[in-house]
Design an enzyme around this catalytic site. Sequence first.
Site, PDB file in Angstrom:
ATOM      1  N   GLU A  87       0.800  -1.230   0.000  1.00 53.77           N
ATOM      2  CA  GLU A  87       0.000   0.000   0.000  1.00 53.77           C
ATOM      3  C   GLU A  87       0.834   1.282   0.000  1.00 53.77           C
ATOM      4  OE1 GLU A  87      -3.850   0.245   0.655  1.00 53.77           O
ATOM      5  OE2 GLU A  87      -3.332  -1.427  -0.654  1.00 53.77           O
TER       6      GLU A  87
ATOM      7  N   HIS B 296      15.825  11.970  14.302  1.00 52.20           N
ATOM      8  CA  HIS B 296      14.970  12.905  15.043  1.00 52.20           C
ATOM      9  C   HIS B 296      13.486  12.582  14.855  1.00 52.20           C
ATOM     10  CE1 HIS B 296      13.997  17.228  16.435  1.00 52.20           C
ATOM     11  NE2 HIS B 296      12.891  16.520  16.407  1.00 52.20           N
TER      12      HIS B 296
HETATM   13  P1  13P Z   1       8.616  21.643  21.248  1.00 54.56           P
HETATM   14  O1  13P Z   1       8.389  21.165  22.669  1.00 54.56           O
HETATM   15  O2  13P Z   1       9.236  23.008  21.219  1.00 54.56           O
HETATM   16  O3  13P Z   1       7.364  21.519  20.417  1.00 54.56           O
HETATM   17  O4  13P Z   1       9.714  20.694  20.609  1.00 54.56           O
HETATM   18  C1  13P Z   1       9.503  19.316  20.512  1.00 54.56           C
HETATM   19  C2  13P Z   1      10.194  18.734  19.346  1.00 54.56           C
HETATM   20  O5  13P Z   1       9.788  17.691  18.856  1.00 54.56           O
HETATM   21  C3  13P Z   1      11.367  19.436  18.768  1.00 54.56           C
HETATM   22  O6  13P Z   1      11.659  18.940  17.495  1.00 54.56           O
HETATM   23 ZN    ZN Z   2      11.017  16.844  17.260  1.00 57.37          ZN
END
Ligand code: 13P
Ligand code: ZN
Length: 271
Positions: free
Chosen positions: A169, A210
Amino acid sequence: MNDILQAKFMREMCDTAANMYRLGWDERNGGNISVLLDPNEVADCLDTDRVLRRIPMNFHAAPLAGKIFLVTGTGKYFKNVRNDPETNLGIIRVSDDGSTAELLWGYADGGRFTSELPAHLMSHMVRLRIDPEHRIVMHTHPTNTLAMTHIHPLDEKSFTRTLWGTCTECIVVFPDGVGVLPWMVCGTNEIGEATARKMETYRLVIWPQHGIYGVGRSMDEAFGLIETVEKAAELYMKYAAFPVLNRITDAQLDDLAHAFGLTYRTDFLDL
Ligand code: 13P
Ligand code: ZN
């Protein structure tokens, strides 16, 4: 005036944040969401002439002047949004000169919008040019997607090809593929500009080690894009260490694309 806590956009934000927390994607304050609101829906439950605070944004968003967004707060935990929206969320309007956020509601403990506001508003600007019905920017830290960025090459062609080839998918859900940035410092205008540039051709952008960004016309669309990548990444993390005996071929992906009438990134396959 209607009760703002019962507004559809507010309930949807609370439900989505709770769901994402439940999935383990948003540890501590990880993740942020912004929603472009319908000014009429806001006016039904807020006096929009009453600005509570003016918060400088340190970047310019003039094309969004006058637009109103519901935005998660910086340092706020997704797990707490549903129980206390007024502290964990804010409704901001972009000032006429595009440099300031006018707080109309929320951030009740003196807080402010997410540190990723540059990436959010810059992405909104780009996506609204492409699709006037665009509404949502969602950033989150899905576990398997992050894991995959540690062990898979980060070029967009091979990353997308692996995801497409993992579940049938995937190419149907994101025929435009996945953009991938190099690792960058988060919370800056630079990563915001780089993310927005990717949003010119992608609805999904990965920040290696990240997280991920997804956009859409609705919360379901943005969430569904990210959820589909995360499902494929989870499968990849289960099979990557084993010899792979069977895979979806490029010709099969092309067959799928034809069957579903998709315009997809053909340069990501070797046909
Ligand atoms: P904030 O708490 O400022 O939203 O940051 C969280 C985050 O995921 C940073 O990339
Ligand atoms: Zn983040």
